[in-house]
Design a protein around this motif. Structure first.
Motif, short mmCIF file in Angstrom:
data_model
loop_
_atom_site.label_atom_id
_atom_site.label_comp_id
_atom_site.label_asym_id
_atom_site.label_seq_id
_atom_site.Cartn_x
_atom_site.Cartn_y
_atom_site.Cartn_z
N SER A 132 0.83 -1.21 0.00
CA SER A 132 0.00 0.00 0.00
C SER A 132 0.87 1.26 0.00
CB SER A 132 -0.93 0.00 1.21
OG SER A 132 -0.20 0.02 2.43
N VAL A 133 1.99 1.21 0.68
CA VAL A 133 2.91 2.35 0.67
C VAL A 133 3.48 2.54 -0.73
CG1 VAL A 133 5.03 3.31 1.65
CG2 VAL A 133 3.45 2.03 3.11
N LEU A 134 3.90 1.43 -1.36
CA LEU A 134 4.43 1.52 -2.73
C LEU A 134 3.37 2.03 -3.69
CD1 LEU A 134 6.49 -1.81 -2.94
CD2 LEU A 134 7.34 0.51 -2.55
N PHE A 135 2.12 1.58 -3.50
CA PHE A 135 1.05 2.02 -4.38
C PHE A 135 0.82 3.53 -4.25
CE2 PHE A 135 -3.52 2.72 -5.25
CZ PHE A 135 -3.56 2.28 -6.56
N ALA A 136 0.84 4.05 -3.03
CA ALA A 136 0.68 5.50 -2.83
C ALA A 136 1.83 6.26 -3.49
CB ALA A 136 0.61 5.82 -1.34
N GLY A 150 -4.17 15.92 -15.34
CA GLY A 150 -4.96 15.45 -14.21
C GLY A 150 -6.28 16.19 -14.10
N ASP A 151 -7.22 15.58 -13.39
CA ASP A 151 -8.51 16.21 -13.11
C ASP A 151 -8.89 15.90 -11.67
OD1 ASP A 151 -9.31 13.56 -13.17
OD2 ASP A 151 -10.33 13.71 -15.10
N GLY A 152 -10.15 16.18 -11.33
CA GLY A 152 -10.59 15.93 -9.97
C GLY A 152 -10.50 14.47 -9.57
N GLY A 153 -10.72 13.57 -10.52
CA GLY A 153 -10.62 12.14 -10.22
C GLY A 153 -9.21 11.74 -9.84
N ASP A 154 -8.21 12.30 -10.52
CA ASP A 154 -6.82 12.00 -10.18
C ASP A 154 -6.47 12.54 -8.80
OD1 ASP A 154 -5.76 10.81 -12.81
OD2 ASP A 154 -6.68 12.67 -13.48
N ASN A 155 -6.95 13.72 -8.48
CA ASN A 155 -6.70 14.28 -7.14
C ASN A 155 -7.26 13.38 -6.05
OD1 ASN A 155 -5.56 16.47 -8.43
ND2 ASN A 155 -7.40 17.72 -8.31
N LEU A 156 -8.51 12.94 -6.25
CA LEU A 156 -9.15 12.10 -5.24
C LEU A 156 -8.48 10.73 -5.17
CD1 LEU A 156 -11.36 11.84 -3.14
CD2 LEU A 156 -12.90 11.05 -4.94
N ALA A 157 -8.08 10.18 -6.31
CA ALA A 157 -7.40 8.88 -6.31
C ALA A 157 -6.10 8.95 -5.52
CB ALA A 157 -7.13 8.43 -7.74
N LEU A 158 -5.38 10.04 -5.67
CA LEU A 158 -4.14 10.22 -4.90
C LEU A 158 -4.43 10.28 -3.41
CD1 LEU A 158 -1.14 10.77 -4.58
CD2 LEU A 158 -1.60 13.18 -5.14
N LEU A 159 -5.44 11.05 -3.02
CA LEU A 159 -5.79 11.14 -1.60
C LEU A 159 -6.20 9.79 -1.05
CD1 LEU A 159 -7.80 14.49 -1.58
CD2 LEU A 159 -5.51 14.11 -0.68
N MET A 160 -7.00 9.04 -1.81
CA MET A 160 -7.45 7.74 -1.34
C MET A 160 -6.29 6.76 -1.21
SD MET A 160 -10.56 7.95 -0.59
CE MET A 160 -12.01 8.96 -0.87
N ALA A 161 -5.35 6.83 -2.14
CA ALA A 161 -4.18 5.95 -2.05
C ALA A 161 -3.39 6.22 -0.78
CB ALA A 161 -3.30 6.14 -3.29
N VAL A 162 -3.30 7.48 -0.39
CA VAL A 162 -2.59 7.83 0.84
C VAL A 162 -3.40 7.39 2.06
CG1 VAL A 162 -1.69 9.74 2.23
CG2 VAL A 162 -1.38 9.74 -0.25
N TYR A 163 -4.70 7.61 2.04
CA TYR A 163 -5.52 7.22 3.19
C TYR A 163 -5.50 5.71 3.40
CZ TYR A 163 -7.51 11.94 2.76
OH TYR A 163 -7.68 13.30 2.69
N LEU A 164 -5.54 4.94 2.31
CA LEU A 164 -5.59 3.49 2.43
C LEU A 164 -4.31 2.90 3.03
CD1 LEU A 164 -7.39 2.46 -0.88
CD2 LEU A 164 -8.30 2.36 1.44
#
Length: 362
Positions: A132-136, A150-164
């Motif tokens: 999960s760290v590598l994925f983030a 990038g768009d709003g989806g990319d921003n949210l995907a990045l945040l979710m990758a960090v949260y997970l």
């Protein structure tokens, strides 16, 4: 002999004022204790976290495979946004990307393969804590390499990758969960063989920390989705096009969002439906944070999922819609995810018919 009559004396105004305060303090303490137990006793929404892990990992793997023929023009050395420009931007923003450490084509190909492998392993739930760290890091590196696409989806995907990273998203529907089930008989050895002393304390502290981090991360994800929907709805309220119900009409006629012109024209011909959809999208986004503690939440979630599916088809934004739908899954209880396999088996049995015997293993 004198008798103490203080217990029979009616409450004076001063005494009566003490009782509500004590009751309020007790209720507040009870609420705090309840919140503490919820955060520390056991990890919540494990199936929702697993669903998000599988969804985001699979979605990112699909994006990497889909853009494989164009990878050099998007993220590689041949991109108009050159590595030098990216590094200059990083000096101003403090961002980073592993892809800018070298301008070599071989290095980029190596990073691309590692990114694809990481997304697959994250989806499967193999060594989830480390992967999960590598994925983030992978998502952050590809996002920062070319900020222009990038768009709003990319921003949210990045945040979710960090949260997970902070969640226990590998405890369900994963290779880690399968390995844990196989090791269960070993863990059930006699009590005398259990670790003791500092190792037992370390194990308790590890489980406590993992539980608190998981529950707090899931709460942060919920807060993120509420802020996103609330801000989007309030921003739309300020626009005249959303106020008069014509915003979707203009969106459907934008050349940037017309993958299926005939379908867009067909939908736009139904003006009443377009107007209702415009007002409904604003209403559910503004109201969503206020419905979380009622069953109305599931109706609003269904409408939001339908809205995102419409965005994916009509506006040609499937990745953005997928990221949003996966984020909405954090509000679904574990019993929903556990019931899906049972419903699937029941549906298959119904389609098979009562006269057809089910295949069984002798």
């Amino acid at each position: 002999m004198a008798v103490d009559q203080t217990s029979r004396v009616p409450l004076t105004p001063d005494r009566a004022a003490v009782a509500p305060d004590a009751t309020t303090t007790g209720r507040l303490r009870s609420h705090i204790d309840g919140a503490y137990r919820v955060l520390t006793e056991r990890p919540l929404s494990l199936y929702a976290a697993a669903f998000m892990r599988i969804g985001y990992g699979l979605l990112y793997a699909v994006v990497l495979v889909r853009e494989f023929p164009h990878r050099h023009q998007i993220w590689g050395p041949e991109s108009p946004w050159t590595p030098a420009l990216a590094r200059e931007t990083f000096d101003q923003t403090g961002w980073f990307s592993l892809l800018t450490l070298s301008d070599s084509r071989q290095y980029f190909e190596f990073c691309y393969v590692v990114a694809l492998l990481t997304a697959v392993l994250f989806t499967l739930g193999w060594r989830t804590r480390a992967v999960s760290v590598l994925f983030a890091i992978v998502v952050a590196s590809f996002y920062g390499r070319n900020v222009l696409i990038g768009d709003g989806g990319d921003n949210l995907a990045l945040l979710m990758a960090v949260y997970l990273v902070f969640t226990a998203c590998g405890r369900r529907w994963s290779l880690d969960a399968r390995r844990a089930r196989r090791r269960a008989p070993v863990a059930s050895r006699p009590a005398g063989a259990q670790p003791s002393g500092r190792w037992a304390a370390a194990g308790i502290a590890r489980r406590f920390t993992a539980t608190v981090l998981h529950n707090c991360a899931m709460l942060v994800i919920m807060a993120q989705m509420c802020i996103l929907y609330g801000a989007a709805g309030l921003y739309k309220v300020q626009g005249d096009l959303w106020a008069n119900g014509t915003a979707l009409h203009y969106v459907l006629h934008s050349d940037l969002f017309r993958p299926w012109p005939a379908l867009s024209d067909f939908v736009d011909d139904h003006q009443l439906m377009v107007g209702v959809a415009s007002y409904l999208s604003v209403l559910v986004q503004v109201a969503f944070p206020f419905t979380l503690f009622s069953k109305v939440k599931y109706v609003v979630l269904a409408i939001l999922v339908g809205m995102h599916l419409g965005i994916a088809v009509l506006l040609g934004l499937p990745v953005f819609s997928g990221v949003m739908i996966l984020g909405d899954a954090v509000f679904l209880p574990d019993r929903f995810f556990r019931s899906v396999p049972r419903l699937w088996r029941a549906l298959r049995a119904r389609r098979r018919g009562p006269g057809t015997p089910a295949l069984t293993t002798p």
